[in-house]
Scaffold this motif. Structure first.
Motif, PDB file in Angstrom:
ATOM      1  N   VAL A 102     -35.687   4.765   8.381  1.00 31.33           N
ATOM      2  CA  VAL A 102     -35.989   6.153   8.721  1.00 31.33           C
ATOM      3  C   VAL A 102     -35.011   6.659   9.777  1.00 31.33           C
ATOM      4  O   VAL A 102     -34.488   7.770   9.688  1.00 31.33           O
ATOM      5  CB  VAL A 102     -37.443   6.283   9.227  1.00 31.33           C
ATOM      6  CG1 VAL A 102     -37.669   7.622   9.914  1.00 31.33           C
ATOM      7  CG2 VAL A 102     -38.405   6.129   8.068  1.00 31.33           C
ATOM      8  N   TYR A 103     -34.735   5.817  10.761  1.00 30.39           N
ATOM      9  CA  TYR A 103     -33.827   6.239  11.815  1.00 30.39           C
ATOM     10  C   TYR A 103     -32.426   6.476  11.248  1.00 30.39           C
ATOM     11  O   TYR A 103     -31.742   7.421  11.631  1.00 30.39           O
ATOM     12  CB  TYR A 103     -33.801   5.196  12.943  1.00 30.39           C
ATOM     13  CG  TYR A 103     -33.357   5.799  14.235  1.00 30.39           C
ATOM     14  CD1 TYR A 103     -34.236   6.584  14.982  1.00 30.39           C
ATOM     15  CD2 TYR A 103     -32.057   5.651  14.686  1.00 30.39           C
ATOM     16  CE1 TYR A 103     -33.822   7.183  16.137  1.00 30.39           C
ATOM     17  CE2 TYR A 103     -31.638   6.248  15.855  1.00 30.39           C
ATOM     18  CZ  TYR A 103     -32.526   7.017  16.582  1.00 30.39           C
ATOM     19  OH  TYR A 103     -32.112   7.620  17.724  1.00 30.39           O
ATOM     20  N   ALA A 104     -32.022   5.630  10.307  1.00 30.97           N
ATOM     21  CA  ALA A 104     -30.701   5.780   9.682  1.00 30.97           C
ATOM     22  C   ALA A 104     -30.625   7.087   8.891  1.00 30.97           C
ATOM     23  O   ALA A 104     -29.653   7.845   9.003  1.00 30.97           O
ATOM     24  CB  ALA A 104     -30.415   4.589   8.779  1.00 30.97           C
ATOM     25  N   ILE A 105     -31.652   7.364   8.102  1.00 30.71           N
ATOM     26  CA  ILE A 105     -31.651   8.600   7.312  1.00 30.71           C
ATOM     27  C   ILE A 105     -31.626   9.809   8.246  1.00 30.71           C
ATOM     28  O   ILE A 105     -30.899  10.774   8.031  1.00 30.71           O
ATOM     29  CB  ILE A 105     -32.889   8.660   6.394  1.00 30.71           C
ATOM     30  CG1 ILE A 105     -32.791   7.561   5.344  1.00 30.71           C
ATOM     31  CG2 ILE A 105     -33.012  10.023   5.736  1.00 30.71           C
ATOM     32  CD1 ILE A 105     -34.015   7.457   4.468  1.00 30.71           C
ATOM     33  N   TYR A 106     -32.413   9.707   9.299  1.00 30.66           N
ATOM     34  CA  TYR A 106     -32.500  10.813  10.258  1.00 30.66           C
ATOM     35  C   TYR A 106     -31.147  11.078  10.928  1.00 30.66           C
ATOM     36  O   TYR A 106     -30.686  12.227  10.973  1.00 30.66           O
ATOM     37  CB  TYR A 106     -33.600  10.500  11.274  1.00 30.66           C
ATOM     38  CG  TYR A 106     -33.372  10.991  12.673  1.00 30.66           C
ATOM     39  CD1 TYR A 106     -33.331  12.358  12.958  1.00 30.66           C
ATOM     40  CD2 TYR A 106     -33.212  10.095  13.718  1.00 30.66           C
ATOM     41  CE1 TYR A 106     -33.121  12.797  14.247  1.00 30.66           C
ATOM     42  CE2 TYR A 106     -33.004  10.526  15.002  1.00 30.66           C
ATOM     43  CZ  TYR A 106     -32.948  11.880  15.266  1.00 30.66           C
ATOM     44  OH  TYR A 106     -32.735  12.313  16.538  1.00 30.66           O
ATOM     45  N   THR A 107     -30.485  10.047  11.428  1.00 28.82           N
ATOM     46  CA  THR A 107     -29.202  10.275  12.113  1.00 28.82           C
ATOM     47  C   THR A 107     -28.155  10.779  11.116  1.00 28.82           C
ATOM     48  O   THR A 107     -27.383  11.681  11.429  1.00 28.82           O
ATOM     49  CB  THR A 107     -28.684   8.998  12.797  1.00 28.82           C
ATOM     50  OG1 THR A 107     -28.796   7.909  11.889  1.00 28.82           O
ATOM     51  CG2 THR A 107     -29.460   8.690  14.050  1.00 28.82           C
TER      52      THR A 107
END
Lengths: 294, 244
Positions: A195-200
């Motif tokens: 999720v953090y990867a998609i968000y950034t």
């Protein structure tokens, strides 16, 4: 009357990008329980990636968009587990530590960018789209239309992932009940990183388009962090539909302020409005409060 | 017969120790009930048994094989499932989505859909409410979702953490009957329960924990004989003492 119509259209076009910046931010908060104070820095970094793609490699930034997603997604993939680790620590005040951690990341990025890129405002240059269209006397710069269309596609893809895939289901489950999701066999740490990867990645892409509309300096990160806050708090944390509405609302509010009051008053107007709305609808901050307490 | 056993488990959170060398043995086809006052470590025991928390010492074995160090998704694959306190449903997922999460580790989508259909046959009420967000269901229906979800993987051992908490007396009876029916089908049911009299009707084996230690182990008949225990730890029988 025409001024109003123009302001509404301008606002909606830019609001699309605010939505793109805020959906990932909202979900990252839901999954990691940390308000990422670096959100605006990802926007600025994305914009500078566009500027530098042009400066260094002569690549048109818009061709560079998918690369931006991958590169910043990778950043996020590496950073996500660290935030997860801070947030799930057994010792004192993990929520506060999480905030401090992301604030530290934001400060590092800002300082690093000021050192490397300086204070001079830069704009993302592209040769692919230029000029503007006019419809019933309303001017729509092509770059803003393209930015809006990009935001629509990116957000639609994001929602498709969230609502129509097995992993997306797991993401929503983790956002609602981590312990239970873990008992179902979900690797909560891996989902958090994802999720953090998609968000950034998503936020940096939106930042690159934002940088084609407005000029950027590393100092502007805070402004976009505040905007993302506005959208997500107004939406009610974790509400995707709310983010769509609140993001467009922010765009319109900004355009109206610029048209009738003056661009310098944007932040002030935005926060007076947020303040008033929260006075009337305090449940918007309920999850915030809970996250900081625990 | 298939068994799951905890041997001398010690566990806790941070530096606080909750379990002190607790042991438990449960067999497939039986209902094993765990009683004890609040905070005595019942939930911690079940969590440690499925690998949701790592015990400090002691072992958990499934049919004699050591599964102590397995994470919860691995014990799930071996047929040991835990239904957490309050069911642990996802309130903003629909009933169907909740059931899908129950089968998250299944590889085959077709298999998952078939199992969901089977469960909807078994719980017709859930079929009616399939598209509704689970959080808007009644307490009894939410528990039904949680139980159906736990059954989706057809576990060999099902550990229930207070399945009847917050339910009306009639629903408590239903949940306990369902637990007994599961045991008849060969599932090993381990259940934390507060409704002691009702649970004693269905239990094959009972454990009482107190302050994180084993206090009693035996059949419901054994425990009825232990008046001091019944009174002290379970709050039963003081008045009845005079009459019987």
């Amino acid at each position: 009357m025409e001024g109003l119509a123009q302001a509404l259209v301008t606002g909606i076009l830019i609001g699309g990008l605010y939505v793109a910046i805020s959906v990932g931010f909202s979900l990252a908060f839901g999954v990691l329980d940390v308000v990422d104070l670096a959100v605006g820095m990802w926007v600025v970094l994305g914009a500078y990636a566009g500027v530098k793609a042009h400066d260094w490699f002569g690549v048109d930034p818009f061709i560079f968009l998918p690369v931006t997603f991958v590169v910043f997604g990778l950043f996020g993939w590496l950073l996500g587990p660290l935030i997860y680790r801070v947030r799930t620590s057994r010792y004192a005040l993990p929520a506060l530590m999480g905030l401090a951690f992301t604030f530290g990341v934001a400060t590092l990025i800002r300082g690093g960018m000021l050192t490397v890129f300086g204070y001079t405002p830069r704009t993302v240059q592209t040769d692919i789209v230029s000029g503007s269209w006019s419809l019933f006397g309303i001017v729509m710069p092509a770059i803003r239309v393209v930015g809006f269309l990009f935001a629509v596609i990116a957000v639609a893809a994001f929602l498709f992932f969230l609502y129509f895939t097995r992993t997306g289901l797991a993401v929503r489950a983790v956002a609602q009940n981590k312990e239970s999701a873990g008992l179902m066999g979900v690797d909560v740490k891996r989902i958090s990183s994802l999720v953090y990867a998609i968000y950034t990645g998503l936020t940096a892409m939106a930042g690159m388009l934002m940088g084609a509309v407005y000029s950027m300096t590393p100092e502007l990160g805070l402004r976009y962090t505040l905007f993302a806050f506005f959208v997500v708090v107004l939406a009610g944390l974790g509400s995707v539909l709310g983010v769509l509405v609140a993001g467009l609302f922010l765009g319109i509010l900004q355009a109206l302020t610029t048209t009738y009051v003056g661009a310098d008053y944007t932040l002030m107007t935005v926060f007076v409005v947020l303040f008033v709305i929260l006075l009337v609808l305090p449940q918007g901050v309920s999850k915030f409060a809970k996250a900081v307490r625990t | 017969m298939s068994t799951i056993e905890a041997h001398d488990l010690a566990a806790g959170y941070g530096r606080v120790q909750i379990l002190h060398d607790v042991s438990l043995r449960a067999a497939a086809g039986e209902v094993t009930c765990v009683f004890g006052p609040n905070g005595c470590g019942k939930s911690t025991l079940l969590k440690a048994m499925v690998g949701a928390i790592r015990p400090w010492s002691g072992t958990v074995t499934l049919d004699g094989e050591d599964i102590t160090s397995l994470a919860s998704h691995e014990t799930l694959r071996r047929g040991v499932a835990l239904m957490p306190q309050n069911g642990g449903i996802f309130p903003e997922l629909t009933v169907i989505e909740n059931l899908r999460m129950g089968g998250y580790i299944l590889k085959s989508r077709k298999d998952l859909n078939e199992r969901i259909e089977e469960l909807l046959d078994e719980f017709p009420r859930l079929r009616e409410r399939r598209g509704v967000n689970a959080g808007s269901l009644s307490g009894g229906e939410q528990m039904m979702v949680a139980i159906a979800r736990a059954l989706l993987l057809r576990p060999q051992f099902l550990l229930f953490d207070e399945p009847s908490a917050g339910l009306s007396p009639k629903l408590v009876g239903d949940v306990l009957k369902r637990a007994a029916a599961l045991a008849e089908r060969g599932v090993g049911v381990v259940m934390i329960e507060q409704n002691i009299r009702e649970a004693m009707q269905v239990a094959d084996r009972m454990y009482v924990l107190a302050a994180g230690r084993n206090r009693f182990e035996g059949t419901p008949a054994d425990i009825s004989d232990d008046r001091e225990l019944m009174h002290l730890y379970l709050g039963i029988g003081k008045r009845e003492e005079g009459t019987t």
